[in-house]
Enzyme design. Structure first.
Site, PDB file in Angstrom:
ATOM      1  CE  LYS A  81      -0.295  -0.043   5.051  1.00 19.46           C
ATOM      2  NZ  LYS A  81      -1.015  -0.605   6.190  1.00 19.46           N
TER       3      LYS A  81
ATOM      4  NE  ARG B 215      -6.985   0.676  10.815  1.00 16.88           N
ATOM      5  CZ  ARG B 215      -5.751   0.517  10.370  1.00 16.88           C
ATOM      6  NH1 ARG B 215      -4.866   1.498  10.493  1.00 16.88           N
ATOM      7  NH2 ARG B 215      -5.352  -0.600   9.795  1.00 16.88           N
TER       8      ARG B 215
ATOM      9  CG  HIS C 244      -3.864  -4.101  11.708  1.00 22.41           C
ATOM     10  ND1 HIS C 244      -2.720  -4.708  11.244  1.00 22.41           N
ATOM     11  CD2 HIS C 244      -3.604  -2.773  11.688  1.00 22.41           C
ATOM     12  CE1 HIS C 244      -1.814  -3.779  10.952  1.00 22.41           C
ATOM     13  NE2 HIS C 244      -2.321  -2.601  11.220  1.00 22.41           N
TER      14      HIS C 244
ATOM     15  NE  ARG D  17      -2.558  -8.000   7.713  1.00 23.08           N
ATOM     16  CZ  ARG D  17      -3.270  -8.314   8.809  1.00 23.08           C
ATOM     17  NH1 ARG D  17      -3.973  -9.414   8.853  1.00 23.08           N
ATOM     18  NH2 ARG D  17      -3.283  -7.503   9.842  1.00 23.08           N
TER      19      ARG D  17
ATOM     20  CE1 TYR E 244       9.577  32.423   2.324  1.00 24.77           C
ATOM     21  CE2 TYR E 244      10.167  30.103   2.211  1.00 24.77           C
ATOM     22  CZ  TYR E 244       9.693  31.255   1.602  1.00 24.77           C
ATOM     23  OH  TYR E 244       9.317  31.216   0.284  1.00 24.77           O
TER      24      TYR E 244
ATOM     25  CB  CYS F  53      12.054  26.649   1.529  1.00 25.79           C
ATOM     26  SG  CYS F  53      13.202  27.770   2.347  1.00 25.79           S
TER      27      CYS F  53
ATOM     28  CG  ASP G 138      10.091  24.132  -4.238  1.00 30.39           C
ATOM     29  OD1 ASP G 138       9.304  23.178  -4.176  1.00 30.39           O
ATOM     30  OD2 ASP G 138       9.747  25.300  -4.500  1.00 30.39           O
TER      31      ASP G 138
HETATM   32  C1  LIG Z   1      -0.263  -1.547   6.926  1.00 32.51           C
HETATM   33  C2  LIG Z   1      -0.819  -2.820   7.369  1.00 32.51           C
HETATM   34  C3  LIG Z   1       0.029  -3.915   7.595  1.00 32.51           C
HETATM   35  C4  LIG Z   1       1.523  -3.835   7.575  1.00 32.51           C
HETATM   36  O1  LIG Z   1       1.988  -3.168   8.722  1.00 32.51           O
HETATM   37  P1  LIG Z   1       3.543  -3.109   9.065  1.00 32.51           P
HETATM   38  O2  LIG Z   1       3.597  -2.551  10.413  1.00 32.51           O
HETATM   39  O3  LIG Z   1       4.156  -2.203   8.043  1.00 32.51           O
HETATM   40  O4  LIG Z   1       4.054  -4.488   8.955  1.00 32.51           O
HETATM   41  C5  LIG Z   1      -0.583  -5.135   7.895  1.00 32.51           C
HETATM   42  N1  LIG Z   1      -1.918  -5.248   7.979  1.00 32.51           N
HETATM   43  C6  LIG Z   1      -2.753  -4.204   7.795  1.00 32.51           C
HETATM   44  C7  LIG Z   1      -4.217  -4.397   7.929  1.00 32.51           C
HETATM   45  C8  LIG Z   1      -2.231  -2.944   7.493  1.00 32.51           C
HETATM   46  O5  LIG Z   1      -3.048  -1.911   7.326  1.00 32.51           O
END
Ligand SMILES: *Cc1c(COP(=O)(O)O)cnc(C)c1O
Length: 375
Positions: free
Chosen positions: A39, A137, A171, A231, A272, A319, A321
């Site tokens: 992602k 979540r 998660h 994951r 700045y 800044c 850039d």
């Molecule tokens: C982003 C995400 C992960 C990976 O998390 P890491 O901490 O980068 O390993 C795994 N599962 C879900 C649902 C996520 O959103």
């Protein structure tokens, strides 16, 4: 990248990503599958390139955050199974099926919507059901007083026509944190996850072939959570293994160049807001990188970068850039010198700590205008 335009670029080592993938894979129990998290453009490393590598290496699954990210990978010729972790409106059910994407289902109401759409099309949508075991979540509520209802809803959802419930997942919110409280929290999340899976099987006869929950923190600290598939995201990119057990390698170097160098008299205000004033005659370099490239403005005056001959303290406000560095002690650094913002010489954790954030945010903040250069 046009060599003549050398400004700021992100050097990405696909070899290191390959090394990390193999190292993580080798640490897993036999038969455990691997879902590579790509992602947010593979945490800034470039999702198509990382996905191609994982496909070539024989990873089992990819995960992205949304439909657009999944479609990008399909357009790039990635044929692997792809799980969409976030919400997709049910109007896109046909496209999900057409592109052979797996959609996360996070509650009964959404399961009913996807089911109705799939039935209307006379087709089936591959799904993974997500449980909310304490992240609060996305996911079916199942903690505490929600347990019975959660189990019932999952059974109902899994039996709906038009859905192919292949996986179930949750998660962890704190698997990368030290300390007994965080560890206990992760263990509770895991135990609840297993309890729900058990009840769904026992009461509804519903079984999922892919049970998964281990993010990077859990892969490293809670190997017992591997189940059918892990994951990891961050680990793949070389971070988040505090013990160094896996011997991972960082995969990105963010590099910029010196545009110009000038000497200023003592008492000269830089950038700045005149936040920095030279105390002595100073040799100040202008770097071709700013917050529009992903260098947080919060780092103004709080960091240093790896330059030829040593580390250059950043001075004055960052800044959009550009930003300035004090090169008074670094005579070897000249116009056009390459400066590493983070990478092998300048640890990303130094910067993320100074910016009061985590490496994740710095990696995926590297903006679109910064070319990715693959090694
Ligand atoms: C982003 C995400 C992960 C990976 O998390 P890491 O901490 O980068 O390993 C795994 N599962 C879900 C649902 C996520 O959103």
């Amino acid at each position: 990248m046009n060599e003549l335009q050398k400004r700021t670029w992100a050097e990405v080592s696909l070899e290191n990503i390959r090394h990390n993938y193999r190292a993580i894979r080798a640490s897993l129990p036999g038969g455990c599958r691997f879902m590579g998290i790509v992602k947010a453009d593979a945490y800034g490393h470039g999702a198509p390139a990382v996905a191609r590598l994982l496909q070539e290496e024989g990873a089992d699954y990819l995960a992205v955050s949304c439909l657009d990210e999944a479609l990008e990978l399909r357009r790039e010729g990635i044929r692997m199974p792809i799980l969409i972790l976030g919400h997709t409106p049910c109007e896109y059910t046909e496209q999900l099926i057409e592109e052979d994407l797996t959609q996360t289902v996070t509650c009964l109401a959404k399961a009913l919507e996807y089911s109705a759409q799939a039935v209307r099309l006379g087709r089936e949508l591959k799904t993974h059901f997500k449980l909310d075991t304490g992240m609060s979540r996305l996911g079916f509520l199942c903690a505490g007083s929600y347990f019975e209802e959660g189990v019932e809803n999952l059974i109902r959802a899994a039996r709906l026509p038009g859905l192919l419930p292949e996986g179930i997942y949750t998660h962890f919110s704190s698997s990368d944190e030290d300390g007994p409280e965080a560890e206990a929290y992760t263990r509770e999340q895991f135990a609840l996850f297993l309890r729900v899976i058990g009840a769904v099987k026992e009461r509804g006869g519903v079984e999922f072939s892919l049970r998964h929950c281990a993010n990077s923190g859990a892969v490293v600290r809670f190997p017992e959570t591997a189940l059918d598939m892990v994951r990891p995201g961050l680990l793949l990119y070389g971070y988040g293994d505090p013990s160094g057990r896996l011997g991972l390698r960082p995969c990105m170097r963010l590099v910029t160049t010196v545009s110009t160098i000038k000497f200023y008299e003592p008492g000269t205000c830089i950038s700045y807001g005149r936040r920095f004033t030279t105390q002595k005659r100073s040799r100040i370099g202008v770097l071709a990188v700013g917050y529009a490239d992903g260098l947080p403005r919060l780092l103004s005056g709080r960091c240093s970068f790896a330059a030829p001959g040593g580390y250059a303290p950043q001075v004055g406000a960052v800044c959009m850039d550009m930003c300035m560095v004090d090169l008074s002690e670094l005579p070897e650094t000249d116009v056009d010198s390459e400066i590493e913002l983070f990478g092998e010489k300048n640890d990303i954790y130094k910067l993320s700590d100074a910016a009061q954030t985590i490496p994740y945010e710095l990696l995926c903040s590297v903006s679109k205008r910064v070319p990715r250069v693959y090694k």
